[in-house]
Design a protein around this motif. Structure first.
Motif, PDB file in Angstrom:
ATOM      1  N   GLY A   9       0.819  -1.204   0.000  1.00 14.66           N
ATOM      2  CA  GLY A   9       0.000   0.000   0.000  1.00 14.66           C
ATOM      3  C   GLY A   9       0.853   1.254   0.000  1.00 14.66           C
ATOM      4  O   GLY A   9       2.076   1.191   0.127  1.00 14.66           O
ATOM      5  N   ARG A  38     -12.081  -4.064   1.166  1.00 10.46           N
ATOM      6  CA  ARG A  38     -11.552  -2.757   1.559  1.00 10.46           C
ATOM      7  C   ARG A  38     -12.567  -2.004   2.395  1.00 10.46           C
ATOM      8  O   ARG A  38     -13.778  -2.263   2.327  1.00 10.46           O
ATOM      9  CB  ARG A  38     -11.184  -1.938   0.328  1.00 10.46           C
ATOM     10  CG  ARG A  38     -12.365  -1.530  -0.545  1.00 10.46           C
ATOM     11  CD  ARG A  38     -11.866  -0.847  -1.813  1.00 10.46           C
ATOM     12  NE  ARG A  38     -12.978  -0.398  -2.650  1.00 10.46           N
ATOM     13  CZ  ARG A  38     -12.810   0.165  -3.838  1.00 10.46           C
ATOM     14  NH1 ARG A  38     -11.590   0.353  -4.345  1.00 10.46           N
ATOM     15  NH2 ARG A  38     -13.873   0.555  -4.532  1.00 10.46           N
ATOM     16  N   PRO A  41     -12.731   5.340   4.668  1.00  8.32           N
ATOM     17  CA  PRO A  41     -13.045   6.082   5.898  1.00  8.32           C
ATOM     18  C   PRO A  41     -14.537   6.347   6.039  1.00  8.32           C
ATOM     19  O   PRO A  41     -15.179   6.847   5.112  1.00  8.32           O
ATOM     20  CB  PRO A  41     -12.261   7.388   5.709  1.00  8.32           C
ATOM     21  CG  PRO A  41     -11.167   7.045   4.771  1.00  8.32           C
ATOM     22  CD  PRO A  41     -11.713   6.012   3.850  1.00  8.32           C
ATOM     23  N   THR A  91      -9.415   5.010  -2.318  1.00  8.92           N
ATOM     24  CA  THR A  91      -8.746   5.206  -1.036  1.00  8.92           C
ATOM     25  C   THR A  91      -9.439   4.404   0.047  1.00  8.92           C
ATOM     26  O   THR A  91     -10.643   4.550   0.272  1.00  8.92           O
ATOM     27  CB  THR A  91      -8.738   6.696  -0.660  1.00  8.92           C
ATOM     28  OG1 THR A  91      -7.951   7.414  -1.615  1.00  8.92           O
ATOM     29  CG2 THR A  91      -8.159   6.906   0.735  1.00  8.92           C
ATOM     30  N   ALA A  92      -8.677   3.535   0.707  1.00  3.79           N
ATOM     31  CA  ALA A  92      -9.258   2.639   1.712  1.00  3.79           C
ATOM     32  C   ALA A  92      -8.152   1.825   2.372  1.00  3.79           C
ATOM     33  O   ALA A  92      -7.012   1.802   1.887  1.00  3.79           O
ATOM     34  CB  ALA A  92     -10.271   1.691   1.075  1.00  3.79           C
ATOM     35  N   LEU A  93      -8.529   1.147   3.424  1.00  7.42           N
ATOM     36  CA  LEU A  93      -7.676   0.126   4.028  1.00  7.42           C
ATOM     37  C   LEU A  93      -8.036  -1.195   3.353  1.00  7.42           C
ATOM     38  O   LEU A  93      -9.205  -1.589   3.350  1.00  7.42           O
ATOM     39  CB  LEU A  93      -7.917   0.058   5.527  1.00  7.42           C
ATOM     40  CG  LEU A  93      -6.964  -0.777   6.374  1.00  7.42           C
ATOM     41  CD1 LEU A  93      -5.534  -0.282   6.236  1.00  7.42           C
ATOM     42  CD2 LEU A  93      -7.398  -0.735   7.838  1.00  7.42           C
ATOM     43  N   TYR A  94      -7.054  -1.839   2.750  1.00  6.05           N
ATOM     44  CA  TYR A  94      -7.285  -3.054   1.984  1.00  6.05           C
ATOM     45  C   TYR A  94      -6.864  -4.279   2.790  1.00  6.05           C
ATOM     46  O   TYR A  94      -5.748  -4.330   3.326  1.00  6.05           O
ATOM     47  CB  TYR A  94      -6.504  -3.012   0.668  1.00  6.05           C
ATOM     48  CG  TYR A  94      -7.148  -2.135  -0.368  1.00  6.05           C
ATOM     49  CD1 TYR A  94      -7.123  -0.753  -0.246  1.00  6.05           C
ATOM     50  CD2 TYR A  94      -7.797  -2.677  -1.473  1.00  6.05           C
ATOM     51  CE1 TYR A  94      -7.735   0.071  -1.178  1.00  6.05           C
ATOM     52  CE2 TYR A  94      -8.407  -1.861  -2.418  1.00  6.05           C
ATOM     53  CZ  TYR A  94      -8.374  -0.505  -2.259  1.00  6.05           C
ATOM     54  OH  TYR A  94      -8.980   0.306  -3.191  1.00  6.05           O
ATOM     55  N   GLY A 115      -4.368  -5.396   7.197  1.00  4.50           N
ATOM     56  CA  GLY A 115      -4.708  -4.333   6.270  1.00  4.50           C
ATOM     57  C   GLY A 115      -3.505  -3.508   5.842  1.00  4.50           C
ATOM     58  O   GLY A 115      -2.525  -3.379   6.574  1.00  4.50           O
ATOM     59  N   THR A 116      -3.611  -2.958   4.639  1.00  4.80           N
ATOM     60  CA  THR A 116      -2.599  -2.039   4.128  1.00  4.80           C
ATOM     61  C   THR A 116      -3.327  -0.836   3.534  1.00  4.80           C
ATOM     62  O   THR A 116      -4.307  -0.989   2.796  1.00  4.80           O
ATOM     63  CB  THR A 116      -1.674  -2.729   3.099  1.00  4.80           C
ATOM     64  OG1 THR A 116      -0.629  -1.837   2.722  1.00  4.80           O
ATOM     65  CG2 THR A 116      -2.423  -3.193   1.859  1.00  4.80           C
ATOM     66  N   GLN A 117      -2.858   0.353   3.864  1.00  4.61           N
ATOM     67  CA  GLN A 117      -3.546   1.578   3.473  1.00  4.61           C
ATOM     68  C   GLN A 117      -3.188   1.973   2.040  1.00  4.61           C
ATOM     69  O   GLN A 117      -2.014   2.025   1.671  1.00  4.61           O
ATOM     70  CB  GLN A 117      -3.181   2.720   4.418  1.00  4.61           C
ATOM     71  CG  GLN A 117      -3.823   4.052   4.078  1.00  4.61           C
ATOM     72  CD  GLN A 117      -5.335   4.039   4.249  1.00  4.61           C
ATOM     73  OE1 GLN A 117      -5.855   3.455   5.205  1.00  4.61           O
ATOM     74  NE2 GLN A 117      -6.043   4.673   3.321  1.00  4.61           N
ATOM     75  N   THR A 119      -3.927   5.181  -0.507  1.00  9.19           N
ATOM     76  CA  THR A 119      -4.436   6.545  -0.616  1.00  9.19           C
ATOM     77  C   THR A 119      -4.191   7.032  -2.034  1.00  9.19           C
ATOM     78  O   THR A 119      -3.065   6.984  -2.531  1.00  9.19           O
ATOM     79  CB  THR A 119      -3.748   7.473   0.384  1.00  9.19           C
ATOM     80  OG1 THR A 119      -3.951   6.975   1.714  1.00  9.19           O
ATOM     81  CG2 THR A 119      -4.306   8.886   0.286  1.00  9.19           C
TER      82      THR A 119
END
Length: 122
Positions: A9, A38, A41, A91-94, A115-117, A119
């Motif tokens: 990420g 994912r 926010p 954009t999300a935490l995957y 998770g991996t962010q 952006t």
């Protein structure tokens, strides 16, 4: 014990690409379907993609179809998510997740990574 560790990420520009990896251990990786999901926010969890245990078939959510590609390397116990033509709404935490299904996906997940962010912003 089962472990799923995502990586790859980061920050990407709109239209750019990222490749996520998920290294699995603690189970017979080649026997299970795998998935990516994912969480943006303030939003709920969204399923992104799934792949058969042998990689022979793949499925995608409508929001990523044609832009993302899931794949796996059973020799390396790793599943990937290639993300192209990225949009700010990606954009999300995957998270990667182990499906309960052997061979084909059941869309029931019993283990998740941390998770991996991702952006996407200019």
């Amino acid at each position: 014990q089962v472990q799923l560790v995502e990586s790859g990420g980061g920050l990407a520009q709109p239209g750019g690409s990222l490749r996520l990896s998920c290294a699995a251990s603690g189970f017979t990786f080649s026997s299970y379907a795998m998935g990516w999901a994912r969480q943006a926010p303030g939003k709920g969890l969204e399923w992104v993609s799934s792949i058969y245990s042998d990689g022979s078939d793949t499925y995608y959510g409508d929001s990523v179809k044609g832009r993302f590609t899931i794949s796996r390397d059973n020799a390396k116990n790793t599943v990937y998510l290639q993300m192209n033509s990225l949009k700010p709404e990606d954009t999300a935490l995957y998270y990667c997740a182990k499906d309960r299904g052997t061979s084909w996906p059941r869309y029931e997940y019993d283990y998740w990574g941390q998770g991996t962010q991702v952006t996407v912003s200019s």
